[in-house]
Design a protein around this motif. Sequence first.
Motif, PDB file in Angstrom:
ATOM      1  N   GLY A 228      -5.954   0.258   2.386  1.00 45.70           N
ATOM      2  CA  GLY A 228      -4.511   0.115   2.507  1.00 45.70           C
ATOM      3  C   GLY A 228      -3.837  -0.755   1.468  1.00 45.70           C
ATOM      4  O   GLY A 228      -2.660  -1.061   1.600  1.00 45.70           O
ATOM      5  N   LYS A 229      -4.563  -1.132   0.433  1.00 49.11           N
ATOM      6  CA  LYS A 229      -3.999  -1.954  -0.655  1.00 49.11           C
ATOM      7  C   LYS A 229      -4.338  -1.327  -1.999  1.00 49.11           C
ATOM      8  O   LYS A 229      -5.348  -0.651  -2.145  1.00 49.11           O
ATOM      9  CB  LYS A 229      -4.572  -3.381  -0.626  1.00 49.11           C
ATOM     10  N   SER A 230      -3.508  -1.583  -2.976  1.00 49.28           N
ATOM     11  CA  SER A 230      -3.757  -1.094  -4.327  1.00 49.28           C
ATOM     12  C   SER A 230      -4.723  -2.023  -5.063  1.00 49.28           C
ATOM     13  O   SER A 230      -4.693  -3.240  -4.879  1.00 49.28           O
ATOM     14  CB  SER A 230      -2.443  -1.029  -5.103  1.00 49.28           C
ATOM     15  N   TYR A 231      -5.570  -1.421  -5.860  1.00 45.97           N
ATOM     16  CA  TYR A 231      -6.500  -2.160  -6.713  1.00 45.97           C
ATOM     17  C   TYR A 231      -6.442  -1.578  -8.112  1.00 45.97           C
ATOM     18  O   TYR A 231      -6.308  -0.364  -8.278  1.00 45.97           O
ATOM     19  CB  TYR A 231      -7.940  -2.013  -6.202  1.00 45.97           C
ATOM     20  N   ALA A 232      -6.557  -2.432  -9.107  1.00 48.39           N
ATOM     21  CA  ALA A 232      -6.720  -1.965 -10.473  1.00 48.39           C
ATOM     22  C   ALA A 232      -8.191  -1.587 -10.642  1.00 48.39           C
ATOM     23  O   ALA A 232      -9.072  -2.367 -10.279  1.00 48.39           O
ATOM     24  CB  ALA A 232      -6.331  -3.049 -11.468  1.00 48.39           C
ATOM     25  N   LYS A 233      -8.441  -0.396 -11.140  1.00 46.65           N
ATOM     26  CA  LYS A 233      -9.820   0.064 -11.315  1.00 46.65           C
ATOM     27  C   LYS A 233     -10.575  -0.814 -12.305  1.00 46.65           C
ATOM     28  O   LYS A 233     -11.785  -0.970 -12.209  1.00 46.65           O
ATOM     29  CB  LYS A 233      -9.842   1.519 -11.771  1.00 46.65           C
ATOM     30  N   GLN A 234      -9.833  -1.362 -13.269  1.00 46.38           N
ATOM     31  CA  GLN A 234     -10.408  -2.318 -14.216  1.00 46.38           C
ATOM     32  C   GLN A 234      -9.342  -3.330 -14.569  1.00 46.38           C
ATOM     33  O   GLN A 234      -8.164  -3.003 -14.610  1.00 46.38           O
ATOM     34  CB  GLN A 234     -10.949  -1.614 -15.455  1.00 46.38           C
ATOM     35  N   GLU A 235      -9.750  -4.549 -14.795  1.00 48.38           N
ATOM     36  CA  GLU A 235      -8.794  -5.618 -15.066  1.00 48.38           C
ATOM     37  C   GLU A 235      -8.217  -5.521 -16.477  1.00 48.38           C
ATOM     38  O   GLU A 235      -7.040  -5.763 -16.691  1.00 48.38           O
ATOM     39  CB  GLU A 235      -9.488  -6.966 -14.869  1.00 48.38           C
ATOM     40  N   GLU A 236      -9.044  -5.159 -17.434  1.00 42.32           N
ATOM     41  CA  GLU A 236      -8.583  -5.013 -18.820  1.00 42.32           C
ATOM     42  C   GLU A 236      -8.389  -3.537 -19.122  1.00 42.32           C
ATOM     43  O   GLU A 236      -9.278  -2.727 -18.857  1.00 42.32           O
ATOM     44  CB  GLU A 236      -9.628  -5.593 -19.785  1.00 42.32           C
TER      45      GLU A 236
ATOM     46  N   GLY B 102       0.788  -1.234   0.000  1.00 38.61           N
ATOM     47  CA  GLY B 102       0.000   0.000   0.000  1.00 38.61           C
ATOM     48  C   GLY B 102       0.816   1.278   0.000  1.00 38.61           C
ATOM     49  O   GLY B 102       0.383   2.285   0.537  1.00 38.61           O
ATOM     50  N   CYS B 103       1.979   1.254  -0.628  1.00 40.01           N
ATOM     51  CA  CYS B 103       2.848   2.435  -0.625  1.00 40.01           C
ATOM     52  C   CYS B 103       2.290   3.580  -1.476  1.00 40.01           C
ATOM     53  O   CYS B 103       2.624   4.731  -1.259  1.00 40.01           O
ATOM     54  CB  CYS B 103       4.264   2.078  -1.068  1.00 40.01           C
ATOM     55  N   GLY B 104       1.462   3.249  -2.457  1.00 41.43           N
ATOM     56  CA  GLY B 104       0.829   4.271  -3.282  1.00 41.43           C
ATOM     57  C   GLY B 104       1.626   4.723  -4.494  1.00 41.43           C
ATOM     58  O   GLY B 104       1.196   5.622  -5.206  1.00 41.43           O
TER      59      GLY B 104
END
Length: 62
Positions: free
Chosen positions: A30-38, A13-15
Amino acid sequence: MAKVTVDKEKCIGCGACVAIAPEIFELRDGKSYAKQEEISDELAEKAKEAANECPVQAITVS
């Protein structure tokens, strides 16, 4: 099209990814997520840059 994934086990979660590519990544709980997979091929370059800057190598772009 490219596929982007974040390994939640590795992510600290460093950003850094959000700073580089806010159009692709976001921090949640506190974790990164991809807003969309493709993502489009144009965004794939930004995603690869974010993956290269990830200190724990939690991002995969394929």
